[in-house]
Write a protein that holds these residues in place. Structure first.
Motif, PDB file in Angstrom:
ATOM      1  N   GLN A 105     -25.888  46.899  14.905  1.00 39.47           N
ATOM      2  CA  GLN A 105     -26.285  45.674  15.406  1.00 39.47           C
ATOM      3  C   GLN A 105     -26.659  46.506  16.864  1.00 39.47           C
ATOM      4  N   VAL A 109     -11.337  34.134  13.155  1.00 41.57           N
ATOM      5  CA  VAL A 109     -12.612  35.572  13.518  1.00 41.57           C
ATOM      6  C   VAL A 109     -13.336  35.272  14.654  1.00 41.57           C
ATOM      7  N   VAL A 110     -14.024  33.967  14.171  1.00 41.53           N
ATOM      8  CA  VAL A 110     -15.760  33.494  14.595  1.00 41.53           C
ATOM      9  C   VAL A 110     -14.900  33.095  15.802  1.00 41.53           C
ATOM     10  N   GLU A 111     -13.957  32.053  15.976  1.00 38.39           N
ATOM     11  CA  GLU A 111     -13.552  31.101  16.666  1.00 38.39           C
ATOM     12  C   GLU A 111     -12.865  31.923  18.304  1.00 38.39           C
ATOM     13  N   ARG A 112     -12.102  32.914  17.932  1.00 42.50           N
ATOM     14  CA  ARG A 112     -11.106  34.275  18.593  1.00 42.50           C
ATOM     15  C   ARG A 112     -11.647  34.881  19.560  1.00 42.50           C
ATOM     16  N   PHE A 113     -12.312  35.773  18.471  1.00 44.28           N
ATOM     17  CA  PHE A 113     -13.266  37.263  18.373  1.00 44.28           C
ATOM     18  C   PHE A 113     -14.566  37.653  18.232  1.00 44.28           C
ATOM     19  N   PRO A 114     -15.191  36.875  18.928  1.00 49.98           N
ATOM     20  CA  PRO A 114     -16.731  36.485  18.575  1.00 49.98           C
ATOM     21  C   PRO A 114     -16.937  38.186  18.268  1.00 49.98           C
ATOM     22  N   GLY A 115     -17.075  39.321  19.397  1.00 43.34           N
ATOM     23  CA  GLY A 115     -18.007  40.523  18.782  1.00 43.34           C
ATOM     24  C   GLY A 115     -17.802  40.904  18.070  1.00 43.34           C
ATOM     25  N   THR A 170     -11.455  33.009   8.474  1.00 40.42           N
ATOM     26  CA  THR A 170     -12.771  33.233   9.286  1.00 40.42           C
ATOM     27  C   THR A 170     -13.385  32.651  10.147  1.00 40.42           C
ATOM     28  N   ARG A 171     -12.780  31.962  10.443  1.00 46.14           N
ATOM     29  CA  ARG A 171     -13.177  30.610  11.503  1.00 46.14           C
ATOM     30  C   ARG A 171     -12.214  30.897  12.721  1.00 46.14           C
ATOM     31  N   VAL A 178     -18.047  39.853  11.239  1.00 44.03           N
ATOM     32  CA  VAL A 178     -17.166  38.488  10.743  1.00 44.03           C
ATOM     33  C   VAL A 178     -16.369  40.179   9.260  1.00 44.03           C
TER      34      VAL A 178
END
Length: 107
Positions: A105, A37-43, A34-35, A46
């Motif tokens: 989205q 994906v959120v940091e490295r793949f923001p688009g 999770t951390r 999640v």
């Protein structure tokens, strides 16, 4: 302290069934994925991205990610997640599960 807690949990799980151990490892891996994906793949959406990564990881990758959950993501964690995300089956999963979320989205 957190590492000590993880170690204690690991020792407690050593007597559990393989299914329980696998479920615990997958849940620990999810927390660190999770951390990353959120940091490295923001688009990326999640939840679908995490599901795709966990579902397409090998047992060895799950164990590596789960062990990183104690202290948080490292460069090695990001490398493992990157390896999993670039697998054809993960890309297919992201297209199937993640694309509809992205379209919702955008709309």
């Amino acid at each position: 302290m957190r590492a000590l807690c993880i170690l204690a949990a690991g020792l407690a799980l050593s007597g559990c069934s393989p299914q329980v151990q696998d479920a615990f490892a997958r849940e620990a891996a999810r927390s660190v994925v999770t951390r990353v994906v959120v940091e490295r793949f923001p688009g990326l959406p999640v939840e679908p991205a995490i599901d795709c990564v966990i579902d397409n990881a090998t047992a060895a990758q799950i164990r590596a990610l789960a062990s990183d959950a104690a202290l948080g993501p490292t460069p090695a964690t990001a490398e493992v997640v990157g390896q999993i995300i670039t697998k054809p089956e993960t890309i297919n999963c992201l297209g199937t599960r993640g694309l509809p979320v992205l379209l919702q989205q955008a709309g």
